[in-house]
Design a protein around this motif. Structure first.
Motif, PDB file in Angstrom:
ATOM      1  N   SER A  30     -31.416   2.749 -38.712  1.00 48.07           N
ATOM      2  CA  SER A  30     -31.705   1.375 -39.143  1.00 48.07           C
ATOM      3  C   SER A  30     -30.838   0.949 -40.326  1.00 48.07           C
ATOM      4  N   ALA A  31     -30.326   1.929 -41.077  1.00 46.51           N
ATOM      5  CA  ALA A  31     -29.483   1.624 -42.233  1.00 46.51           C
ATOM      6  C   ALA A  31     -27.997   1.794 -41.912  1.00 46.51           C
ATOM      7  N   GLY A  32     -27.667   1.990 -40.639  1.00 44.07           N
ATOM      8  CA  GLY A  32     -26.270   2.121 -40.249  1.00 44.07           C
ATOM      9  C   GLY A  32     -25.697   3.514 -40.446  1.00 44.07           C
ATOM     10  N   ALA A  33     -26.557   4.512 -40.543  1.00 45.29           N
ATOM     11  CA  ALA A  33     -26.107   5.896 -40.716  1.00 45.29           C
ATOM     12  C   ALA A  33     -26.757   6.749 -39.630  1.00 45.29           C
ATOM     13  N   GLU A  34     -26.196   6.673 -38.421  1.00 45.65           N
ATOM     14  CA  GLU A  34     -26.799   7.380 -37.292  1.00 45.65           C
ATOM     15  C   GLU A  34     -26.640   8.887 -37.436  1.00 45.65           C
ATOM     16  N   VAL A  35     -27.749   9.579 -37.270  1.00 48.34           N
ATOM     17  CA  VAL A  35     -27.798  11.033 -37.434  1.00 48.34           C
ATOM     18  C   VAL A  35     -27.780  11.693 -36.063  1.00 48.34           C
ATOM     19  N   THR A  36     -26.875  12.664 -35.901  1.00 53.04           N
ATOM     20  CA  THR A  36     -26.851  13.465 -34.683  1.00 53.04           C
ATOM     21  C   THR A  36     -27.130  14.915 -35.062  1.00 53.04           C
ATOM     22  N   ASP A  37     -27.782  15.628 -34.161  1.00 53.55           N
ATOM     23  CA  ASP A  37     -28.128  17.027 -34.427  1.00 53.55           C
ATOM     24  C   ASP A  37     -26.865  17.874 -34.583  1.00 53.55           C
ATOM     25  N   GLY A  76     -27.803   6.881 -53.050  1.00 52.97           N
ATOM     26  CA  GLY A  76     -26.509   6.284 -53.357  1.00 52.97           C
ATOM     27  C   GLY A  76     -26.213   5.032 -52.561  1.00 52.97           C
ATOM     28  N   ASP A  77     -27.055   4.687 -51.610  1.00 55.00           N
ATOM     29  CA  ASP A  77     -26.847   3.503 -50.784  1.00 55.00           C
ATOM     30  C   ASP A  77     -28.128   2.675 -50.790  1.00 55.00           C
ATOM     31  N   PRO A  78     -28.052   1.430 -51.221  1.00 58.41           N
ATOM     32  CA  PRO A  78     -29.285   0.626 -51.354  1.00 58.41           C
ATOM     33  C   PRO A  78     -30.081   0.487 -50.050  1.00 58.41           C
ATOM     34  N   LEU A  79     -29.415   0.190 -48.958  1.00 57.03           N
ATOM     35  CA  LEU A  79     -30.113  -0.001 -47.686  1.00 57.03           C
ATOM     36  C   LEU A  79     -30.717   1.308 -47.191  1.00 57.03           C
ATOM     37  N   LEU A  80     -29.957   2.374 -47.305  1.00 52.97           N
ATOM     38  CA  LEU A  80     -30.422   3.683 -46.860  1.00 52.97           C
ATOM     39  C   LEU A  80     -31.578   4.183 -47.728  1.00 52.97           C
ATOM     40  N   SER A  81     -31.488   3.954 -49.029  1.00 52.85           N
ATOM     41  CA  SER A  81     -32.571   4.415 -49.916  1.00 52.85           C
ATOM     42  C   SER A  81     -33.879   3.699 -49.614  1.00 52.85           C
ATOM     43  N   LYS A  82     -33.815   2.423 -49.265  1.00 56.54           N
ATOM     44  CA  LYS A  82     -35.024   1.683 -48.893  1.00 56.54           C
ATOM     45  C   LYS A  82     -35.599   2.192 -47.575  1.00 56.54           C
ATOM     46  N   ALA A  83     -34.719   2.558 -46.651  1.00 52.72           N
ATOM     47  CA  ALA A  83     -35.174   3.023 -45.344  1.00 52.72           C
ATOM     48  C   ALA A  83     -35.802   4.411 -45.423  1.00 52.72           C
TER      49      ALA A  83
END
Length: 182
Positions: free
Chosen positions: A165-172, A114-121
């Motif tokens: 890298s796509a601006g969606a930082e993941v935390t546990d 659903g997000d172009p930058l995230l899907s590429k990453a």
């Protein structure tokens, strides 16, 4: 009047069965993705893209938390070694966590679409995620090796890096034991 009681039980059983079927049908297939008619596209609105990132972060965070809490941490502590007290329980939890993590990673990849930058990453990581499919079973049976646990850890770290890298930082986010089971 013994006749009406069995009929009443049959009616109650029928109603409860229908309610159970309707509930499972309504809840089934929850992989974190939208329905086919409303799935976000890369040309979707800002709101759809923002929700795609949010869902990605939630699903990837749950996968990362489950992997660390019930696979990596117990493995490093030696809980999977033969003869260790509580080994069977640790292996069952690790197997459930592996299956759960795989499911959440697949949902996260679906959300990333659903997000172009995230899907590429995230796109290059799908093969690595697919390679984890059978590791839940290996863990549950006690057949996992250092390489298997390392593979889980590497894929999780790659997904976290791609999100960052796509601006969606993941935390546990550690899921509850009941979430692992289902």
């Amino acid at each position: 009047m013994p006749g009406p009681v069995p009929l009443r039980r049959a009616v109650v059983a029928f109603v409860l069965s229908c309610a159970l079927l309707l509930t499972t049908a309504a809840c089934g297939g929850d992989d974190g993705s939208a329905s086919a008619g409303a799935s976000p596209t890369s040309s979707g609105t800002f709101e759809q893209q923002r929700l795609a990132k949010t869902r990605f972060v939630a699903n990837a965070g749950l996968a990362a938390g489950a992997t660390y809490q019930w696979i990596v941490k117990p493995y490093r502590a030696g809980k999977f070694k033969k003869g260790t007290e509580g080994r069977t329980f640790a292996l069952v939890k690790a197997g459930l966590a592996g299956t759960f993590a795989y499911n959440r990673l697949k949902a996260a990849v679906n959300n990333a679409k659903g997000d172009p930058l995230l899907s590429k990453a995230v796109a290059p990581l799908t093969a690595g995620i697919d390679s984890l499919k059978e590791l839940g079973t290996k863990l549950r049976k006690g057949e996992a090796s250092d390489a298997d646990v390392g593979a889980f850890e590497n894929v999780i770290n790659s997904v976290k890096d791609a999100g960052k890298s796509a601006g969606a930082e993941v935390t546990d986010r550690v899921p509850s034991t009941s979430q692992l089971g289902g």
